[in-house]
Design a protein around this motif. Structure first.
Motif, mmCIF file in Angstrom:
data_model
loop_
_atom_site.group_PDB
_atom_site.id
_atom_site.type_symbol
_atom_site.label_atom_id
_atom_site.label_comp_id
_atom_site.label_asym_id
_atom_site.label_seq_id
_atom_site.Cartn_x
_atom_site.Cartn_y
_atom_site.Cartn_z
ATOM 1 N N ASP A 64 41.619 40.047 41.129
ATOM 2 C CA ASP A 64 41.973 39.289 42.064
ATOM 3 C C ASP A 64 43.473 37.852 42.346
ATOM 4 O O ASP A 64 43.687 37.497 41.300
ATOM 5 N N PHE A 67 37.823 41.121 38.402
ATOM 6 C CA PHE A 67 36.315 41.276 39.012
ATOM 7 C C PHE A 67 35.596 43.311 38.715
ATOM 8 O O PHE A 67 34.526 43.142 39.526
ATOM 9 N N GLN A 93 36.711 31.060 43.324
ATOM 10 C CA GLN A 93 37.273 32.355 44.161
ATOM 11 C C GLN A 93 35.441 33.169 44.260
ATOM 12 O O GLN A 93 34.913 33.498 45.132
ATOM 13 N N ASP A 94 34.106 32.977 43.320
ATOM 14 C CA ASP A 94 33.296 33.825 42.953
ATOM 15 C C ASP A 94 32.654 33.234 43.690
ATOM 16 O O ASP A 94 31.246 33.375 44.609
ATOM 17 N N SER A 136 36.795 40.149 52.219
ATOM 18 C CA SER A 136 36.897 39.833 50.976
ATOM 19 C C SER A 136 38.346 40.765 50.888
ATOM 20 O O SER A 136 38.110 41.581 50.689
ATOM 21 N N ARG A 140 38.681 41.069 47.538
ATOM 22 C CA ARG A 140 37.987 42.117 46.479
ATOM 23 C C ARG A 140 37.219 43.367 46.663
ATOM 24 O O ARG A 140 37.687 44.501 46.697
#
Length: 336
Positions: free
Chosen positions: A64, A71, A110-111, A126, A128
């Protein structure tokens, strides 16, 4: 760490072997992030055991850009490929795995931001997801096709894997996919013990959702098109693993069971319309934003963990899926 299978005895037709390996490689991503945060390197690192036991090597870590956390990961099978066993019966050449939320300092911002994007049906925006999508496309190209690669994810990482898998299907590529405790953006009606009340709530929700979809379509029932996502995706059958004691993913049980009940009741058309939409996606489409419900999954091999769970942490944990002594219920739901 206790495993009951390795690739020395791997049987691709054995569902326990496949789910144990996919879950272990996802756990490898969680442990990679723990190693990074605690600066465990070399012999002190704990993560490599999760993939080396199965003769995989780590080829890429997905990072990330905002918080530098790990991640996802791409693993490559180390033995000569194709596997010495019968071609098509051995392990995949590559596995791309994604972790979920870790409720720890340094990861929460962030999570939790990713969780919020899931709730508002904006996960595809996003970073990710976009990084994961690019990594999967590159890996499939390197593997000479989707038949040599697996997708796997847990919790929000499962939602990323689900979205990537759906996008790959739309490009004509079906990846074998393992979705553990995949979030369902809906109140957990499945947790209600009263079957009549549960069925009544689902029926009411289906009628409301279908009515809104018809209203948004100018008062006409949406007509299936050749490129309709529900039809396109129906040939892709990922492996979906849920625990009915986990409120995050339990609604997938009712999602598929209710669809069958609607067919038996003779109101299958309402069920099909409501299944293909969510109130959030209808509102987004009405505002001119192309949006599919995050849970859109026409077909799946559903595995339900029927064994008792002691609290949310156990019911939602990745560790349950490699245990050999649990009671499972398996069922194929395939949209035709």
């Amino acid at each position: 760490m206790k495993f009951l299978c390795s690739f020395r005895t791997f049987d691709r037709n054995n569902s326990h072997h496949r789910k144990s390996i996919a879950a272990s490689l996802v756990q490898g991503v969680y442990t990679l992030e723990c190693d990074r945060k605690q600066n465990r390197q070399g012999p002190q690192a704990l993560a490599p055991a999760w993939w080396e036991f199965f003769n995989f090597g780590l080829t890429q870590v997905l990072v990330d850009d905002d918080d530098k956390s790990y991640f996802g990961a791409i693993y490559e099978f180390r033995f000569p490929y194709p596997y010495p066993n019968h071609i098509g019966q051995g392990p995949p050449r590559y596995v791309i795995a994604f972790r979920g939320t870790t409720n720890k300092s340094g990861n929460r911002t962030q999570d939790y931001k990713l969780n919020l994007q899931f709730i508002v049906n904006n996960l595809e925006k996003s970073p990710r997801f976009q990084a994961g999508m690019e990594a999967v496309r590159n890996t499939v190209h390197k593997a000479n096709g989707p038949g040599n690669a697996w997708l796997a994810g847990h919790s929000t990482g499962s939602s990323i894997a689900l979205l990537i898998g759906r996008n790959m299907v739309k490009m004509g590529m079906h990846l074998e996919t393992y979705l553990f405790n995949s979030p369902f953006a809906s109140p957990p009606i499945e947790r209600i013990k009263n079957e009549k009340l549960k069925h009544g709530l689902r029926l009411a929700n289906s009628v409301v959702t279908a009515g809104l979809a018809i209203a948004a379509n100018g008062g006409h029932r949406p007509t299936p098109r050749e490129n309709d996502p529900f039809i396109v995706l129906s040939t892709w059958i990922p492996y979906l693993f849920v625990n009915p004691s986990d409120p995050i993913c339990s609604e997938y049980v009712g999602y598929f069971e209710h669809r069958e009940k609607m067919e038996k009741m003779g109101v299958g058309k309402i069920g099909k319309i409501s299944t293909q939409h969510s109130i959030g996606s209808i509102v987004s489409n009405a505002r001119g934003k192309d949006s599919e419900p995050i849970h859109l999954l026409p077909s799946a091999y559903l595995t339900i963990n029927l064994s008792p769970s002691e609290g949310f942490k156990e019911a939602h944990g990745i560790h349950q899926w490699w245990k050999p002594d649990l009671q499972f219920n398996y069922k194929l739901y395939q949209h035709k």
